[in-house]
Design an enzyme around this catalytic site. Sequence first.
Site, PDB file in Angstrom:
ATOM      1  N   ARG A 148      -7.220  -8.320  -1.363  1.00  0.00           N
ATOM      2  CA  ARG A 148      -6.642  -7.041  -1.675  1.00  0.00           C
ATOM      3  C   ARG A 148      -6.341  -6.254  -0.366  1.00  0.00           C
ATOM      4  O   ARG A 148      -5.373  -5.821   0.045  1.00  0.00           O
ATOM      5  CB  ARG A 148      -7.547  -6.228  -2.743  1.00  0.00           C
ATOM      6  CG  ARG A 148      -6.663  -4.840  -2.795  1.00  0.00           C
ATOM      7  CD  ARG A 148      -7.259  -4.266  -4.014  1.00  0.00           C
ATOM      8  NE  ARG A 148      -8.531  -4.315  -4.654  1.00  0.00           N
ATOM      9  CZ  ARG A 148      -9.645  -4.029  -4.111  1.00  0.00           C
ATOM     10  NH1 ARG A 148      -9.506  -3.253  -3.103  1.00  0.00           N
ATOM     11  NH2 ARG A 148     -10.971  -4.671  -4.481  1.00  0.00           N
ATOM     12  N   LYS A 189      15.294  -9.492  -4.483  1.00  0.00           N
ATOM     13  CA  LYS A 189      16.599  -9.602  -4.715  1.00  0.00           C
ATOM     14  C   LYS A 189      17.044 -10.515  -3.392  1.00  0.00           C
ATOM     15  O   LYS A 189      16.632 -11.753  -3.498  1.00  0.00           O
ATOM     16  CB  LYS A 189      17.485  -8.253  -4.492  1.00  0.00           C
ATOM     17  CG  LYS A 189      16.765  -7.119  -5.443  1.00  0.00           C
ATOM     18  CD  LYS A 189      16.950  -7.594  -6.905  1.00  0.00           C
ATOM     19  CE  LYS A 189      16.180  -6.600  -7.950  1.00  0.00           C
ATOM     20  NZ  LYS A 189      16.166  -5.271  -7.779  1.00  0.00           N
ATOM     21  N   ASP A 229      16.394   2.905   0.825  1.00  0.00           N
ATOM     22  CA  ASP A 229      16.224   1.660  -0.008  1.00  0.00           C
ATOM     23  C   ASP A 229      17.317   0.725   0.485  1.00  0.00           C
ATOM     24  O   ASP A 229      18.346   0.760   0.157  1.00  0.00           O
ATOM     25  CB  ASP A 229      16.228   2.081  -1.283  1.00  0.00           C
ATOM     26  CG  ASP A 229      16.090   0.702  -2.291  1.00  0.00           C
ATOM     27  OD1 ASP A 229      16.241  -0.554  -1.915  1.00  0.00           O
ATOM     28  OD2 ASP A 229      15.622   0.986  -3.526  1.00  0.00           O
ATOM     29  N   TYR A 282      18.553   3.722  -7.869  1.00  0.00           N
ATOM     30  CA  TYR A 282      18.149   2.704  -8.682  1.00  0.00           C
ATOM     31  C   TYR A 282      17.685   3.475  -9.945  1.00  0.00           C
ATOM     32  O   TYR A 282      16.690   4.258  -9.747  1.00  0.00           O
ATOM     33  CB  TYR A 282      17.255   1.733  -8.103  1.00  0.00           C
ATOM     34  CG  TYR A 282      16.584   0.548  -8.807  1.00  0.00           C
ATOM     35  CD1 TYR A 282      17.254  -0.398  -9.395  1.00  0.00           C
ATOM     36  CD2 TYR A 282      15.133   0.771  -9.107  1.00  0.00           C
ATOM     37  CE1 TYR A 282      16.832  -1.481  -9.999  1.00  0.00           C
ATOM     38  CE2 TYR A 282      14.755  -0.216  -9.819  1.00  0.00           C
ATOM     39  CZ  TYR A 282      15.273  -1.145 -10.539  1.00  0.00           C
ATOM     40  OH  TYR A 282      14.806  -2.161 -11.339  1.00  0.00           O
TER      41      TYR A 282
HETATM   42  C1  LIG Z   1      15.389  -4.157  -8.110  1.00  0.00           C
HETATM   43  C2  LIG Z   1      15.377  -2.853  -7.358  1.00  0.00           C
HETATM   44  C3  LIG Z   1      14.201  -2.029  -7.175  1.00  0.00           C
HETATM   45  C4  LIG Z   1      12.953  -2.276  -7.928  1.00  0.00           C
HETATM   46  O1  LIG Z   1      12.292  -3.719  -7.589  1.00  0.00           O
HETATM   47  P1  LIG Z   1      11.508  -4.560  -8.591  1.00  0.00           P
HETATM   48  O2  LIG Z   1      11.054  -5.531  -7.330  1.00  0.00           O
HETATM   49  O3  LIG Z   1      12.518  -4.821  -9.519  1.00  0.00           O
HETATM   50  O4  LIG Z   1      10.213  -3.711  -8.592  1.00  0.00           O
HETATM   51  C5  LIG Z   1      14.203  -1.174  -6.412  1.00  0.00           C
HETATM   52  N1  LIG Z   1      15.711  -0.563  -5.715  1.00  0.00           N
HETATM   53  C6  LIG Z   1      16.609  -1.419  -5.694  1.00  0.00           C
HETATM   54  C7  LIG Z   1      17.904  -1.072  -5.184  1.00  0.00           C
HETATM   55  C8  LIG Z   1      16.652  -2.667  -6.603  1.00  0.00           C
HETATM   56  O5  LIG Z   1      17.862  -3.089  -6.786  1.00  0.00           O
END
Ligand SMILES: *Cc1c(COP(=O)(O)O)cnc(C)c1O
Length: 382
Positions: free
Chosen positions: A50, A200, A175, A103
């Site tokens: 952790r 992603k 983000d 998001y």
């Molecule tokens: C998918 C996504 C998230 C969240 O991420 P997870 O890995 O699903 O928790 C945050 N911001 C954007 C722009 C995303 O596409």
Amino acid sequence: MSEHAFATRAIHAGQAPDPTTGSIIPPIYQASTHVQDGIGGFRDGYEYNRAGNPTRSSLETQLAALEGGSAALSFASGLSAEDALLRGILKPGDHVVLGNDVYGGTYRLFARVFASWGVETTTVEMSDADQLRAAIRPETRIVWVETPSNPLLKIVDIAAVAEIVHAAGAIVVVDNTFASPALQQPLSLGADLVVHSTTKYLGGHSDVLGGAVVFGDDRFIEQVKFQQFAVGAVSAPFDAWLTTRGIKTLAVRVRQHSENAQAIAEWAAGRPEFATVYYPGLASHPGHDIAAAQMSGFGGMLSLGLSAGAGAARAFAESTELFQLAESLGGVESLIGYPPDMTHASVRGTALAVPENVVRLSVGIEGVDDLIADLEQGLARL
Ligand SMILES: *Cc1c(COP(=O)(O)O)cnc(C)c1O
């Protein structure tokens, strides 16, 4: 590594061969704890998974190098990365300004989790400087930016926002999931912190969930790292390794994603079945010039507004074959989604609701003629 090209950093940062065996790929340290050489005698600082794991450390070094950051932390998901960042920095009474199309899960985190901890949020059209200035209060601590945004691909001028926000004594979090660091590096444009859903483009193969916080400097590392350690939403060693493996091909993948998406956007712009094509690579897109200046490509995400409305959009999303109907994005395979009922179901009926005639494409790296033929057969079935 900072003097090397992006593609070189993606392959080599944090990826030195195993010193004992020469294995060109550092091993997956699939272990929960580390033996101590006497009490407190940690080898290389490793104690318990952790707190730290060598495979995760490799990924964190790689992530920091990609964004030009001073350090990065890797988490079990994008949202757990956001959560640790926010708990590390905010306190009750603080205020956050969000773009009005962030998001859906990020919005939910603020509206349904942080609201009960006394953090207030205001949503604004982030590309409108007057709206942003009007929303900032003395208690504003963070301004949260997503560009390109999801699913309408709106573009925000990161440097312009950073100037306004810093003048008010707050910080900018970007983000960067949609663009990926292959196309846009927010820290170099004045952002203070970057977050990713590595699920992603960074992972890139739809086989692993993960998230990251990347730090521009040392101001916030200790407090966010403490949240990670205290709560434990770390990425598992195998997940970290898969993400590292994906990142090595990020530059070439994103180039192909962008080329395919551009071709599809241009094809769609000439079809009467689509009333609107949301893609920053089209000269007609309102954010095209800013995107061209702050990004080195326009990315693989695009959305289409069906002329015939919501029913046609739903039917279209269910009629393609190569474009598979699924949430998520950024993998090598093409996906189609209907945001109002899928990714953005949690913001239906709020100020963040998505137009009901919109489908979202995550354009993969298959042969683009096959992808266009698939969209054409989908239209023919409407
Ligand atoms: C998918 C996504 C998230 C969240 O991420 P997870 O890995 O699903 O928790 C945050 N911001 C954007 C722009 C995303 O596409």
